[in-house]
Design a protein around this motif. Structure first.
Motif, PDB file in Angstrom:
ATOM      1  N   TYR A  37      44.512  44.203  44.405  1.00 48.04           N
ATOM      2  CA  TYR A  37      44.601  42.778  44.059  1.00 48.04           C
ATOM      3  C   TYR A  37      44.782  41.932  45.320  1.00 48.04           C
ATOM      4  O   TYR A  37      44.120  40.901  45.490  1.00 48.04           O
ATOM      5  CB  TYR A  37      45.752  42.558  43.074  1.00 48.04           C
ATOM      6  CG  TYR A  37      46.068  41.112  42.827  1.00 48.04           C
ATOM      7  CD1 TYR A  37      45.211  40.308  42.082  1.00 48.04           C
ATOM      8  CD2 TYR A  37      47.221  40.532  43.352  1.00 48.04           C
ATOM      9  CE1 TYR A  37      45.487  38.968  41.869  1.00 48.04           C
ATOM     10  CE2 TYR A  37      47.510  39.195  43.147  1.00 48.04           C
ATOM     11  CZ  TYR A  37      46.642  38.410  42.408  1.00 48.04           C
ATOM     12  OH  TYR A  37      46.921  37.094  42.201  1.00 48.04           O
ATOM     13  N   ASN A  41      42.175  39.202  46.708  1.00 44.54           N
ATOM     14  CA  ASN A  41      42.638  37.820  46.833  1.00 44.54           C
ATOM     15  C   ASN A  41      42.248  37.242  48.190  1.00 44.54           C
ATOM     16  O   ASN A  41      41.916  36.050  48.297  1.00 44.54           O
ATOM     17  CB  ASN A  41      44.155  37.773  46.644  1.00 44.54           C
ATOM     18  CG  ASN A  41      44.590  36.658  45.739  1.00 44.54           C
ATOM     19  OD1 ASN A  41      43.766  35.961  45.157  1.00 44.54           O
ATOM     20  ND2 ASN A  41      45.886  36.478  45.616  1.00 44.54           N
ATOM     21  N   LYS A  51      36.002  35.030  40.910  1.00 48.16           N
ATOM     22  CA  LYS A  51      37.356  34.738  40.403  1.00 48.16           C
ATOM     23  C   LYS A  51      37.684  35.634  39.208  1.00 48.16           C
ATOM     24  O   LYS A  51      38.836  36.058  39.043  1.00 48.16           O
ATOM     25  CB  LYS A  51      37.433  33.251  40.012  1.00 48.16           C
ATOM     26  CG  LYS A  51      38.733  32.836  39.347  1.00 48.16           C
ATOM     27  CD  LYS A  51      39.840  32.648  40.365  1.00 48.16           C
ATOM     28  CE  LYS A  51      41.045  31.988  39.743  1.00 48.16           C
ATOM     29  NZ  LYS A  51      42.133  32.869  39.441  1.00 48.16           N
ATOM     30  N   SER A  52      36.704  35.977  38.400  1.00 50.70           N
ATOM     31  CA  SER A  52      36.951  36.831  37.228  1.00 50.70           C
ATOM     32  C   SER A  52      37.456  38.219  37.647  1.00 50.70           C
ATOM     33  O   SER A  52      38.291  38.818  36.972  1.00 50.70           O
ATOM     34  CB  SER A  52      35.690  36.965  36.376  1.00 50.70           C
ATOM     35  OG  SER A  52      34.645  37.576  37.127  1.00 50.70           O
ATOM     36  N   ARG A  53      36.951  38.710  38.792  1.00 49.58           N
ATOM     37  CA  ARG A  53      37.426  40.028  39.277  1.00 49.58           C
ATOM     38  C   ARG A  53      38.886  39.928  39.711  1.00 49.58           C
ATOM     39  O   ARG A  53      39.656  40.860  39.488  1.00 49.58           O
ATOM     40  CB  ARG A  53      36.532  40.506  40.431  1.00 49.58           C
ATOM     41  CG  ARG A  53      36.931  41.844  40.983  1.00 49.58           C
ATOM     42  CD  ARG A  53      36.765  42.963  39.962  1.00 49.58           C
ATOM     43  NE  ARG A  53      37.212  44.229  40.540  1.00 49.58           N
ATOM     44  CZ  ARG A  53      37.827  45.181  39.855  1.00 49.58           C
ATOM     45  NH1 ARG A  53      38.038  45.060  38.558  1.00 49.58           N
ATOM     46  NH2 ARG A  53      38.214  46.269  40.464  1.00 49.58           N
ATOM     47  N   ILE A  54      39.256  38.831  40.314  1.00 51.00           N
ATOM     48  CA  ILE A  54      40.655  38.603  40.701  1.00 51.00           C
ATOM     49  C   ILE A  54      41.536  38.623  39.456  1.00 51.00           C
ATOM     50  O   ILE A  54      42.604  39.241  39.440  1.00 51.00           O
ATOM     51  CB  ILE A  54      40.818  37.255  41.454  1.00 51.00           C
ATOM     52  CG1 ILE A  54      40.023  37.257  42.751  1.00 51.00           C
ATOM     53  CG2 ILE A  54      42.279  36.930  41.705  1.00 51.00           C
ATOM     54  CD1 ILE A  54      40.554  38.188  43.813  1.00 51.00           C
ATOM     55  N   ASP A  55      41.072  37.961  38.410  1.00 51.63           N
ATOM     56  CA  ASP A  55      41.835  37.922  37.158  1.00 51.63           C
ATOM     57  C   ASP A  55      41.985  39.323  36.566  1.00 51.63           C
ATOM     58  O   ASP A  55      43.061  39.689  36.076  1.00 51.63           O
ATOM     59  CB  ASP A  55      41.163  36.998  36.141  1.00 51.63           C
ATOM     60  CG  ASP A  55      41.202  35.533  36.570  1.00 51.63           C
ATOM     61  OD1 ASP A  55      42.039  35.201  37.450  1.00 51.63           O
ATOM     62  OD2 ASP A  55      40.404  34.745  36.040  1.00 51.63           O
ATOM     63  N   GLU A  56      40.920  40.129  36.620  1.00 53.04           N
ATOM     64  CA  GLU A  56      40.977  41.505  36.107  1.00 53.04           C
ATOM     65  C   GLU A  56      41.988  42.335  36.898  1.00 53.04           C
ATOM     66  O   GLU A  56      42.790  43.073  36.318  1.00 53.04           O
ATOM     67  CB  GLU A  56      39.599  42.169  36.195  1.00 53.04           C
ATOM     68  CG  GLU A  56      38.585  41.644  35.222  1.00 53.04           C
ATOM     69  CD  GLU A  56      37.183  42.187  35.500  1.00 53.04           C
ATOM     70  OE1 GLU A  56      37.005  43.032  36.416  1.00 53.04           O
ATOM     71  OE2 GLU A  56      36.245  41.755  34.801  1.00 53.04           O
ATOM     72  N   ARG A  58      44.501  41.255  38.674  1.00 52.31           N
ATOM     73  CA  ARG A  58      45.864  40.748  38.398  1.00 52.31           C
ATOM     74  C   ARG A  58      46.372  41.311  37.077  1.00 52.31           C
ATOM     75  O   ARG A  58      47.532  41.713  36.976  1.00 52.31           O
ATOM     76  CB  ARG A  58      45.829  39.208  38.359  1.00 52.31           C
ATOM     77  CG  ARG A  58      47.134  38.562  37.969  1.00 52.31           C
ATOM     78  CD  ARG A  58      48.105  38.561  39.121  1.00 52.31           C
ATOM     79  NE  ARG A  58      49.319  37.864  38.707  1.00 52.31           N
ATOM     80  CZ  ARG A  58      50.532  38.332  38.940  1.00 52.31           C
ATOM     81  NH1 ARG A  58      50.705  39.455  39.610  1.00 52.31           N
ATOM     82  NH2 ARG A  58      51.588  37.674  38.523  1.00 52.31           N
ATOM     83  N   ALA A  59      45.520  41.363  36.070  1.00 54.81           N
ATOM     84  CA  ALA A  59      45.904  41.930  34.771  1.00 54.81           C
ATOM     85  C   ALA A  59      46.250  43.406  34.910  1.00 54.81           C
ATOM     86  O   ALA A  59      47.194  43.894  34.275  1.00 54.81           O
ATOM     87  CB  ALA A  59      44.785  41.734  33.763  1.00 54.81           C
ATOM     88  N   GLU A  60      45.518  44.143  35.755  1.00 53.70           N
ATOM     89  CA  GLU A  60      45.820  45.562  35.981  1.00 53.70           C
ATOM     90  C   GLU A  60      47.188  45.735  36.630  1.00 53.70           C
ATOM     91  O   GLU A  60      47.931  46.655  36.296  1.00 53.70           O
ATOM     92  CB  GLU A  60      44.724  46.209  36.829  1.00 53.70           C
ATOM     93  CG  GLU A  60      43.420  46.412  36.083  1.00 53.70           C
ATOM     94  CD  GLU A  60      42.313  46.992  36.970  1.00 53.70           C
ATOM     95  OE1 GLU A  60      42.636  47.599  38.015  1.00 53.70           O
ATOM     96  OE2 GLU A  60      41.142  46.827  36.595  1.00 53.70           O
TER      97      GLU A  60
END
Length: 179
Positions: A37, A41, A51-56, A58-60
């Motif tokens: 992450y 970032n 940005k969607s990969r960053i969100d994924e 972060r969720a992990e």
């Protein structure tokens, strides 16, 4: 066995071997997720990662942290503590024995006050009330009187004996009485 213990004292520690190893594994996975992450970032500003990969990622990280916390919470269940102060009974399992939920390990009794239940004829209901003084005797201590108070009167009369159960609490200085 027979030892007086305080509230919160450790009574039994179960072997956490496999669970502890799983926690170590999840902490390593959490560390990896956090590093991925952080790297991603840094790439966000340059536009090399969506940005969607960053969100994924972060969720992990959040999910792996939650799994670690859940197993650490379960690990706390491997230590059995006294829920109140009292005296331990006999040990019911041997060291190293397999225990499962519901296995009786020992007993713990608060013997500072004894609960004494007894039957009273229905005809005495008119004079019974909480706070009424009671005296109790034990054949183990001839001539000794134990004084207490009525705590509760059962809400039902036994239809066969026509009696009602009365519960009292009797102080037990010196732990003379046993449950």
């Amino acid at each position: 066995e027979g030892q007086a213990v305080s509230e919160g004292a450790v009574l039994v520690e179960l072997d956490p071997g496999r669970l502890a190893a799983e926690i170590d594994e999840m902490q390593a996975e959490n560390e990896l997720a956090r590093r991925l992450y952080e790297r991603a970032n840094k790439l966000l500003d340059s536009g090399n990662i969506p940005k969607s990969r960053i969100d994924e990622l972060r969720a992990e990280v959040l999910a792996s942290e939650a799994r670690v916390r859940a197993d650490e919470s379960t690990l706390e269940d491997y230590v059995i503590r006294a829920p109140f102060s009292g005296r331990l009974g006999l040990r019911r399992v041997s060291l190293g024995a397999f225990v499962s939920p519901g296995t009786e390990i020992t007993t713990l009794d608060d013997t500072s006050r004894m609960k004494v239940d007894f039957e009273v004829p229905e005809s005495a209901l008119g004079v019974l009330r909480p706070g009424l003084a009671v005296t109790a005797h034990s054949i183990a201590y001839p001539g000794r009187v134990f004084e207490g108070l009525v705590e509760t009167i059962d809400s039902r009369v036994d239809p066969e004996t026509r009696s009602v159960t009365v519960r009292t609490r009797v102080p037990n200085p010196g732990d003379l009485l046993n449950p």
